[in-house]
Design a protein around this motif. Structure first.
Motif, PDB file in Angstrom:
ATOM      1  N   LYS A  16     -10.311  15.480  26.160  1.00 22.46           N
ATOM      2  CA  LYS A  16      -9.302  16.280  25.953  1.00 22.46           C
ATOM      3  C   LYS A  16      -8.258  15.439  27.440  1.00 22.46           C
ATOM      4  O   LYS A  16      -8.664  14.816  27.912  1.00 22.46           O
ATOM      5  CB  LYS A  16      -9.280  17.888  26.720  1.00 22.46           C
ATOM      6  CG  LYS A  16      -9.801  17.875  28.395  1.00 22.46           C
ATOM      7  CD  LYS A  16     -10.082  19.108  28.567  1.00 22.46           C
ATOM      8  CE  LYS A  16     -10.775  19.363  30.024  1.00 22.46           C
ATOM      9  NZ  LYS A  16     -11.129  20.422  29.412  1.00 22.46           N
ATOM     10  N   ARG A  17      -7.189  15.785  26.607  1.00 17.49           N
ATOM     11  CA  ARG A  17      -5.923  14.924  27.670  1.00 17.49           C
ATOM     12  C   ARG A  17      -4.943  16.220  28.990  1.00 17.49           C
ATOM     13  O   ARG A  17      -4.948  17.646  28.478  1.00 17.49           O
ATOM     14  CB  ARG A  17      -5.293  14.748  26.823  1.00 17.49           C
ATOM     15  CG  ARG A  17      -5.615  13.187  25.781  1.00 17.49           C
ATOM     16  CD  ARG A  17      -4.442  12.662  25.327  1.00 17.49           C
ATOM     17  NE  ARG A  17      -4.391  13.952  23.772  1.00 17.49           N
ATOM     18  CZ  ARG A  17      -3.046  13.558  22.757  1.00 17.49           C
ATOM     19  NH1 ARG A  17      -2.329  12.282  23.123  1.00 17.49           N
ATOM     20  NH2 ARG A  17      -3.291  14.786  22.168  1.00 17.49           N
ATOM     21  N   VAL A  18      -5.099  15.869  30.093  1.00 17.26           N
ATOM     22  CA  VAL A  18      -4.439  16.522  30.621  1.00 17.26           C
ATOM     23  C   VAL A  18      -3.611  16.197  31.179  1.00 17.26           C
ATOM     24  O   VAL A  18      -3.705  14.669  32.362  1.00 17.26           O
ATOM     25  CB  VAL A  18      -5.286  17.474  31.808  1.00 17.26           C
ATOM     26  CG1 VAL A  18      -4.824  18.406  32.551  1.00 17.26           C
ATOM     27  CG2 VAL A  18      -6.694  17.872  31.039  1.00 17.26           C
ATOM     28  N   ALA A  19      -2.346  16.161  31.524  1.00 12.41           N
ATOM     29  CA  ALA A  19      -0.767  16.128  32.453  1.00 12.41           C
ATOM     30  C   ALA A  19      -1.431  16.650  33.764  1.00 12.41           C
ATOM     31  O   ALA A  19      -1.085  17.050  33.813  1.00 12.41           O
ATOM     32  CB  ALA A  19       0.620  16.656  31.939  1.00 12.41           C
ATOM     33  N   VAL A  20      -0.998  15.431  34.350  1.00 14.63           N
ATOM     34  CA  VAL A  20      -1.584  15.406  36.065  1.00 14.63           C
ATOM     35  C   VAL A  20       0.073  15.318  37.487  1.00 14.63           C
ATOM     36  O   VAL A  20       0.526  13.534  36.626  1.00 14.63           O
ATOM     37  CB  VAL A  20      -2.967  14.986  36.242  1.00 14.63           C
ATOM     38  CG1 VAL A  20      -2.661  15.095  38.604  1.00 14.63           C
ATOM     39  CG2 VAL A  20      -4.386  14.664  36.190  1.00 14.63           C
ATOM     40  N   VAL A  21       0.548  15.910  37.886  1.00 14.16           N
ATOM     41  CA  VAL A  21       1.736  15.797  37.887  1.00 14.16           C
ATOM     42  C   VAL A  21       1.693  15.745  39.182  1.00 14.16           C
ATOM     43  O   VAL A  21       1.406  16.973  39.774  1.00 14.16           O
ATOM     44  CB  VAL A  21       2.916  16.871  37.488  1.00 14.16           C
ATOM     45  CG1 VAL A  21       4.339  16.703  38.527  1.00 14.16           C
ATOM     46  CG2 VAL A  21       3.107  16.790  36.293  1.00 14.16           C
ATOM     47  N   LEU A  22       2.034  14.681  40.368  1.00 14.15           N
ATOM     48  CA  LEU A  22       1.887  14.564  41.788  1.00 14.15           C
ATOM     49  C   LEU A  22       3.308  14.890  42.754  1.00 14.15           C
ATOM     50  O   LEU A  22       3.999  14.405  42.289  1.00 14.15           O
ATOM     51  CB  LEU A  22       0.981  13.539  41.875  1.00 14.15           C
ATOM     52  CG  LEU A  22      -0.198  13.779  41.492  1.00 14.15           C
ATOM     53  CD1 LEU A  22      -1.552  12.739  41.998  1.00 14.15           C
ATOM     54  CD2 LEU A  22      -1.018  14.359  41.971  1.00 14.15           C
TER      55      LEU A  22
END
Length: 203
Positions: A80-86
């Motif tokens: 699965k693809r998960v967008a990670v915002v830092l």
């Protein structure tokens, strides 16, 4: 939940808070990243700031959008693809002598059963933990410190008061620091998940 950051002179804790995208907006996570399991197409965010409680916890300033982060990452069977915002925060919230890196985002392609913590570990190393498995740094920031309390009199000063316990943060418990305690509990859970993952790999 208010959008503003805690002022640098306000008493609070300097830590990484955990957020989840919902309808294009950020929502303070009700689970820790060690137990939250985002689905394909979900967005998670982490923000470094000084926060007194959940009412003034600073959200990631980037949009909670999946497409801009993950459109260039093709889907794959069994993943699965998960967008990670830092969001590394502002200079006002930075520990003395440190400058926050620029905010960035990355697309984590992880196993279908992966937690938010595993998605973070896939794209944001090096991570740093304390001896209690509390997450202290993402992408090497900050270099020092870990969830310290900042006094109201001087930014960066550590109070003699104890750190918040990591056993609270239940939704609706009414405590003035419920959101903060929940955030600290979230990073503790993240640390435990990463430790377990590392042991599994070594085994």
């Amino acid at each position: 939940m208010l959008l503003g950051t805690a002022p640098a002179h306000a008493a609070g804790y300097r830590y990484w808070s955990f957020w989840q995208g919902s309808g294009g907006q950020w929502a303070y996570a009700t689970q820790g990243p060690g137990t939250a399991r985002p689905g394909d197409g979900d967005v998670i965010g982490f923000r470094f700031a000084v926060s007194a409680d959940s009412a003034d916890a600073a959200k990631p300033r980037a949009a909670a959008g999946f497409g801009p982060v993950c459109d260039g990452t093709p889907a794959a069977d069994g993943a699965k693809r998960v967008a990670v915002v830092l969001d590394f925060g502002t200079p006002a919230d930075a520990p003395d002598g440190e400058t926050p890196p620029k905010a960035r985002s990355a697309c984590a392609r992880v196993g279908e059963d992966a937690t938010a913590g595993e998605a973070l570990a896939a794209v944001a190393k090096p991570l740093r933990y304390d001896s209690s498995a509390l997450l202290c740094a993402i992408g090497g920031y900050p270099r020092t410190g870990c969830g310290e309390q900042v006094s109201g009199a001087e930014k960066g000063a550590e109070s003699a008061s104890p750190k918040p316990a990591a056993d609270g943060g239940k939704k609706g418990d009414g405590g003035p620091s419920a959101g903060l305690i929940g955030g600290v509990a979230a990073v503790v859970a993240l640390g435990a998940a990463a430790f377990w993952q590392a042991r599994r790999r070594r085994g």
